[in-house]
Design an enzyme around this catalytic site. Structure first.
Site, mmCIF file in Angstrom:
data_model
loop_
_atom_site.group_PDB
_atom_site.id
_atom_site.type_symbol
_atom_site.label_atom_id
_atom_site.label_comp_id
_atom_site.label_asym_id
_atom_site.label_seq_id
_atom_site.Cartn_x
_atom_site.Cartn_y
_atom_site.Cartn_z
ATOM 1 N N PHE A 175 5.315 -2.943 9.707
ATOM 2 C CA PHE A 175 4.704 -3.590 8.546
ATOM 3 C C PHE A 175 5.587 -4.782 8.157
ATOM 4 O O PHE A 175 6.798 -4.640 7.997
ATOM 5 C CB PHE A 175 4.558 -2.606 7.388
ATOM 6 C CG PHE A 175 3.706 -3.167 6.282
ATOM 7 C CD1 PHE A 175 2.325 -3.185 6.400
ATOM 8 C CD2 PHE A 175 4.278 -3.723 5.162
ATOM 9 C CE1 PHE A 175 1.527 -3.736 5.406
ATOM 10 C CE2 PHE A 175 3.488 -4.274 4.155
ATOM 11 C CZ PHE A 175 2.111 -4.277 4.281
ATOM 12 N N ASP A 196 10.650 4.214 7.346
ATOM 13 C CA ASP A 196 9.708 3.863 6.289
ATOM 14 C C ASP A 196 8.571 4.893 6.355
ATOM 15 O O ASP A 196 7.865 5.004 7.378
ATOM 16 C CB ASP A 196 9.178 2.433 6.518
ATOM 17 C CG ASP A 196 8.212 1.980 5.413
ATOM 18 O OD1 ASP A 196 7.593 2.839 4.772
ATOM 19 O OD2 ASP A 196 8.063 0.751 5.234
ATOM 20 N N TYR A 213 2.250 4.666 -4.182
ATOM 21 C CA TYR A 213 0.849 4.395 -4.561
ATOM 22 C C TYR A 213 -0.164 4.712 -3.473
ATOM 23 O O TYR A 213 -1.342 4.476 -3.660
ATOM 24 C CB TYR A 213 0.679 2.932 -5.011
ATOM 25 C CG TYR A 213 1.217 1.893 -4.040
ATOM 26 C CD1 TYR A 213 0.549 1.598 -2.863
ATOM 27 C CD2 TYR A 213 2.394 1.210 -4.310
ATOM 28 C CE1 TYR A 213 1.042 0.658 -1.980
ATOM 29 C CE2 TYR A 213 2.900 0.263 -3.437
ATOM 30 C CZ TYR A 213 2.220 -0.010 -2.269
ATOM 31 O OH TYR A 213 2.715 -0.931 -1.395
ATOM 32 N N LYS A 214 0.287 5.209 -2.315
ATOM 33 C CA LYS A 214 -0.686 5.528 -1.261
ATOM 34 C C LYS A 214 -1.068 7.007 -1.393
ATOM 35 O O LYS A 214 -1.780 7.380 -2.317
ATOM 36 C CB LYS A 214 -0.085 5.209 0.104
ATOM 37 C CG LYS A 214 0.225 3.730 0.303
ATOM 38 C CD LYS A 214 0.807 3.509 1.696
ATOM 39 C CE LYS A 214 1.325 2.103 1.885
ATOM 40 N NZ LYS A 214 0.256 1.115 1.996
ATOM 41 N N ARG A 238 -10.327 0.006 9.292
ATOM 42 C CA ARG A 238 -9.426 1.141 9.078
ATOM 43 C C ARG A 238 -9.947 2.056 7.969
ATOM 44 O O ARG A 238 -10.390 1.578 6.927
ATOM 45 C CB ARG A 238 -8.062 0.561 8.697
ATOM 46 C CG ARG A 238 -6.938 1.527 8.602
ATOM 47 C CD ARG A 238 -5.630 0.814 8.298
ATOM 48 N NE ARG A 238 -5.582 0.342 6.906
ATOM 49 C CZ ARG A 238 -4.464 0.114 6.223
ATOM 50 N NH1 ARG A 238 -3.285 0.278 6.813
ATOM 51 N NH2 ARG A 238 -4.495 -0.298 4.984
HETATM 52 C C1 PLP Z 1 4.869 0.510 6.103
HETATM 53 C C2 PLP Z 1 4.812 -0.168 4.759
HETATM 54 N N1 PLP Z 1 5.952 -0.470 4.120
HETATM 55 C C3 PLP Z 1 5.936 -1.080 2.921
HETATM 56 C C4 PLP Z 1 4.745 -1.392 2.294
HETATM 57 C C5 PLP Z 1 4.680 -2.078 0.975
HETATM 58 O O1 PLP Z 1 5.827 -2.284 0.331
HETATM 59 P P1 PLP Z 1 5.781 -2.743 -1.197
HETATM 60 O O2 PLP Z 1 5.362 -1.553 -1.990
HETATM 61 O O3 PLP Z 1 7.167 -3.169 -1.459
HETATM 62 O O4 PLP Z 1 4.779 -3.827 -1.341
HETATM 63 C C6 PLP Z 1 3.539 -1.072 2.916
HETATM 64 C C7 PLP Z 1 2.225 -1.411 2.292
HETATM 65 O O5 PLP Z 1 2.062 -2.276 1.498
HETATM 66 C C8 PLP Z 1 3.594 -0.453 4.172
HETATM 67 O O6 PLP Z 1 2.455 -0.148 4.802
HETATM 68 N N1 3DJ Z 2 0.482 -2.795 -1.380
HETATM 69 C C1 3DJ Z 2 -0.734 -3.359 -1.267
HETATM 70 C C2 3DJ Z 2 -1.162 -4.314 -2.212
HETATM 71 O O1 3DJ Z 2 -0.297 -4.636 -3.210
HETATM 72 C C3 3DJ Z 2 -2.408 -4.902 -2.102
HETATM 73 C C4 3DJ Z 2 -3.239 -4.529 -1.071
HETATM 74 C C5 3DJ Z 2 -2.845 -3.611 -0.118
HETATM 75 C C6 3DJ Z 2 -1.585 -3.060 -0.210
HETATM 76 C C7 3DJ Z 2 -1.111 -2.124 0.808
HETATM 77 O O2 3DJ Z 2 -0.501 -1.173 0.451
HETATM 78 C C8 3DJ Z 2 -1.371 -2.392 2.199
HETATM 79 C C9 3DJ Z 2 -0.874 -1.284 3.053
HETATM 80 N N2 3DJ Z 2 0.544 -1.138 3.072
HETATM 81 C C10 3DJ Z 2 -1.364 -1.336 4.463
HETATM 82 O O3 3DJ Z 2 -1.008 -0.482 5.234
HETATM 83 O O4 3DJ Z 2 -2.114 -2.185 4.827
#
Ligand code: PLP
Ligand code: 3DJ
Length: 420
Positions: free
Chosen positions: A134, A206, A231-232, A379
């Site tokens: 990511f 991660d 938040y997931k 997805r």
């Molecule tokens: C593998 C992974 N790491 C990190 C993040 C996001 O990190 P953050 O919460 O800092 O935006 C996501 C999705 O947004 C993710 O899919």
């Molecule tokens: N963190 C997100 C956001 O702030 C806006 C839209 C999507 C996200 C996501 O979490 C994307 C996610 N990590 C992904 O796997 O695509």
């Protein structure tokens, strides 16, 4: 959507009904507030709202903040929330008490643990990761390497290649995301951590797409550090605090650079110099986001009375049923991008299609919410606490109907949104 296809699909309905009726954790859906008629298969991006979070946020705002004001830091236990929520997450990811804290975002936590890990391997200069990781993880590593200005190199392994093959005597850290966000493929955490250790490196994981969805043995796998999203699959709400894990064996020595007062051993002594607190607390930086943490704390109630092994079993069953239904009903236009074997797949199913973006938009317009990931991935995330088999079937039928009617070719659905 008009019924474009004849419904010669009764056996699918019967099977979905059977699976839902036999689901031992079906009761957990009641803990969520889901919009009527919506098939929500995007809990791997933003988890659904729990009733407990909605109530708790209202109470935190009106009573604890509104009436308790500053006294709530002690009286309502705000000051200990990062640790308390961390303990609850630890129990879901196979980590021991005192090894997890809830704070900041995943990106910021990655920065903190990567910096701490690099400092534990001062002679080494290579961070190994995957090109398909990511992007935020790669961006944060890049930013940290620039800031350190010690010649750290981010070595990215191509998709399909074994990250262990890139380890060498210069590797300080192997930094991987446990579940591929595009395909849902799962890494063997224990084996890759062993390989990192055999090369003298540390392993950072991660767990963004793993926490709350997979049965994890984080500590037993030997992981040195980990981070993940709130938040997931943990359903804490948009921008919920993330978490980080530090293996107990590193907690004495590991130092992180965002040395804010909430990580100080005596924050209210207001000393001019930084003295890190003992234990995991030193991985906090500034004042915790209390409303968001309260939401995450309450959301974790949804896991009560449910084991991670039940969640994993249901996840595999849901995704397997969905794959079978899509392949039977939607025909050959979609190519499975996720691993076919349930045990190799996390809680999502991804399909490749040249018009994946428009397909996702057409489905959303018909109240079936999945998402698109560039360049060609459609997805669907399955959250076992609230998704049902009948929703998997409705989504499979929706895909079949959109393809059959050619709705994905409609220019309306090709207009790109800022957030996909
Ligand atoms: C593998 C992974 N790491 C990190 C993040 C996001 O990190 P953050 O919460 O800092 O935006 C996501 C999705 O947004 C993710 O899919
Ligand atoms: N963190 C997100 C956001 O702030 C806006 C839209 C999507 C996200 C996501 O979490 C994307 C996610 N990590 C992904 O796997 O695509």
């Amino acid at each position: 959507m008009a019924d474009a296809l004849p419904r010669a699909t009764d056996r699918w309905d019967a099977r979905a009904r059977e699976l839902d009726a036999a689901d031992p954790i079906a009761f957990a859906r009641e803990r969520f507030r889901l919009p009527d008629g919506l098939v929500y298969l995007d809990g791997n991006s933003l988890g659904a709202l729990t009733k407990a979070s909605a109530e708790r946020v209202a109470r935190t705002v009106s009573e604890e903040w509104g009436h308790g004001l500053i006294g709530s830091w002690n009286a309502a236990g705000w000051v200990d929330l990062p640790g308390r929520v961390g303990e609850r997450i630890a129990a879901l990811i196979g980590a021991s008490a005192g090894s997890v804290v809830a704070a900041d975002s995943t990106s910021v936590n990655l920065f903190k643990v990567l910096a701490a890990a690099l400092a534990l391997r001062p002679e080494r200069r290579v961070i190994v990761s995957q090109r398909a990781n990511f992007p935020t993880d790669l961006y944060m590593a890049e930013g940290l390497a620039q800031l350190l200005a010690q010649g750290h190199e981010l070595r990215l392994v191509d998709e399909g290649a074994d990250p262990a093959g890139a380890l060498c005597e210069r590797t300080a850290v192997l930094m991987l995301t446990h579940v591929d966000y595009r395909t849902g493929a799962i890494h063997d955490m224990a084996a890759l951590t062993r390989a990192a250790h055999a090369a003298g490196a540390l392993a950072i994981w991660d767990l963004a797409h793993s926490a709350g969805a997979l049965e994890l043995a984080l500590e037993a796998s030997g992981a040195d550090f980990a981070v993940g999203c709130g938040y997931k699959f943990l359903n804490g709400g948009p921008g919920a605090p993330a978490f980080l894990f530090v293996a107990p064996r590193h907690q004495g020595e590991a130092r992180q650079p965002l040395s804010g007062w909430f990580g100080h051993s005596a924050p209210f002594s207001f000393e001019p110099g930084y003295r890190p607190s003992d234990g995991i607390r030193r991985f906090q930086a500034g004042t915790p986001s209390v409303i968001a943490l309260s939401s995450l704390d309450a959301a974790l109630d949804a896991f009560e009375g449910v084991t991670m092994s039940q969640i994993r079993d249901k996840s595999v069953a849901l995704t397997t049923f969905f794959v079978e239904a899509v392949e039977a009903l939607a025909g050959p236009d979609l190519r499975l991008a996720s691993p076919r074997r349930g045990e190799d797949r996390a809680s999502q199913v991804s399909w490749r299609h040249p018009d994946a973006y428009a397909l996702a938009q057409a489905l959303i317009a018909h109240r079936i919410v999945g998402d698109f990931r560039a360049p060609d991935i459609l997805r669907f995330g399955f959250a076992p606490l609230y998704n049902r088999f009948d929703e998997a079937l409705r989504a499979a039928r929706g895909i079949a109907e959109v393809l059959h009617a050619g709705l994905h070719l409609d220019p309306r659905f090709q207009v790109r949104n800022a957030v996909t």
